[in-house]
Design an enzyme around this catalytic site. Sequence first.
Site, short mmCIF file in Angstrom:
data_model
loop_
_atom_site.label_atom_id
_atom_site.label_comp_id
_atom_site.label_asym_id
_atom_site.label_seq_id
_atom_site.Cartn_x
_atom_site.Cartn_y
_atom_site.Cartn_z
N TYR A 1 129.59 14.73 108.25
CA TYR A 1 129.40 13.41 108.84
C TYR A 1 130.52 13.15 109.88
O TYR A 1 131.68 13.49 109.63
CB TYR A 1 129.44 12.36 107.72
N ASP B 1 129.70 15.65 99.29
CA ASP B 1 129.09 14.42 99.81
C ASP B 1 127.59 14.51 99.54
O ASP B 1 126.89 15.33 100.12
CB ASP B 1 129.38 14.30 101.32
N ARG C 1 141.15 -6.75 92.68
CA ARG C 1 141.46 -5.48 93.37
C ARG C 1 141.48 -4.32 92.36
O ARG C 1 141.23 -3.18 92.72
CB ARG C 1 142.80 -5.59 94.12
#
Length: 416
Positions: free
Chosen positions: A122, A205, A69
């Site tokens: 988006y 983005d 992780r």
Amino acid sequence: MDYKSMKPESLMMSYGYKPSLSEGAIKCPIFQTSTFVFNSAMEGKRFFELAYGLREKDKGEELGLIYSRLNNPDLEILENRLCLWDEAEDCAVFESGMSAISTALMEFMKPGDLLLYSRPVYGGTDHFINHFLKKLNILSIGFHATDSKEQIIEKINNSGRADQLTMIHIETPANPTNALIDIRMCAQIKQHFTTDEKPVILSVDNTYMGPIWQHPLKHGADLVLYSATKYIGGHSDVIAGACLGSNELMARVKGLRTFLGNMAGPWTGWLLMRSLETLKVRMDEQARNAAEVAKFLQNHPLVEKVYYLGFIVEEKEKEIFNRQYSSSGAMISFDINGGEKQAFKFLDSLKLIKLAVSLGGTESLAEHPQTMTHADVPMEDKQVMHISEKLIRLSVGVENYHDLITDIKQALDQVN
Ligand SMILES: *Cc1c(COP(=O)(O)O)cnc(C)c1O
């Protein structure tokens, strides 16, 4: 070897991987393991001190492997390779583009803050901003590609929360019509509202044009975000995301990722490393094909208008294009003569090109933004962005462009 002098495409097969650590295997194995064995208790202690920021790194010291992780070789090598394209100091890979975007927004914003963002973004990002962040009392102001710097600053000043502006998030070119947002202008707005006590973070983005054709960090962005599902993955077979930026900001992003646990797994990391080896070849070919397809559409009597970066005529847009991009990309939208009926007939008649959302993969895809990817976008934005019932979006793949054009031509013939 002097890696600094080499182009990223030369390094995607080898950078950051030492065969001698993996029995001489030329390719990085999939480290399908949850945890890593420490050589000694003291080593484990020292790794954790770094992981939790309890001490500074010694010179040249890397964070040791602890638990998947926190880190895993497939992710670390992938992240190092992704850094090369954007010339970023650090990168974090996530299990999806949405987890990269939502984690970055959550790390740098707190209740009471204000977010400025370009519209439309988006659909998933839009939903996260207007539903989840709103619930946390993080308000947002949207702006369009047509708004000037002065108009945007005025909007922020009129919001009553100008002091709390902590993040600007943009997507350029805007999906699906390729409208351009000026990153440098956004960096100036960021400077305008930055104070000693409160930095403003500018995130971009870069899914549509990165990591090859646009490098937002060079234009004043702090963070670059990706849906690696698209061009980076490139084969429509994996969901993943990435965030890149300075060591300082990425330490915070990685910190939150550790506790949300939304890092990508080793198998995803391995798939993306495989994809990166052909990234430039794929994207270059896709752009070449898109130029031919756009030219064909432009000259077809059933096509009213083509939205393609190679066809920009407006001076201001041209200036932004020349500054920010090194290619016209491989995304094309166009207005078909007629309305939904004609658009659907065209989409239903395609044979080689598949009717599906998503983009950036090896196969060409077509979709109807108004009723599909942008179904949830407010009507006002749809109008500003020309997302009408006649609009069709194409993601151009690596097929032979003659075959793509033949398919588009026969589908348009069906509409007639
Ligand atoms: C697909 C996409 C996303 C979301 O990425 P996922 O990998 O699907 O979570 C975000 N931004 C843009 C521009 C996209 O195209």
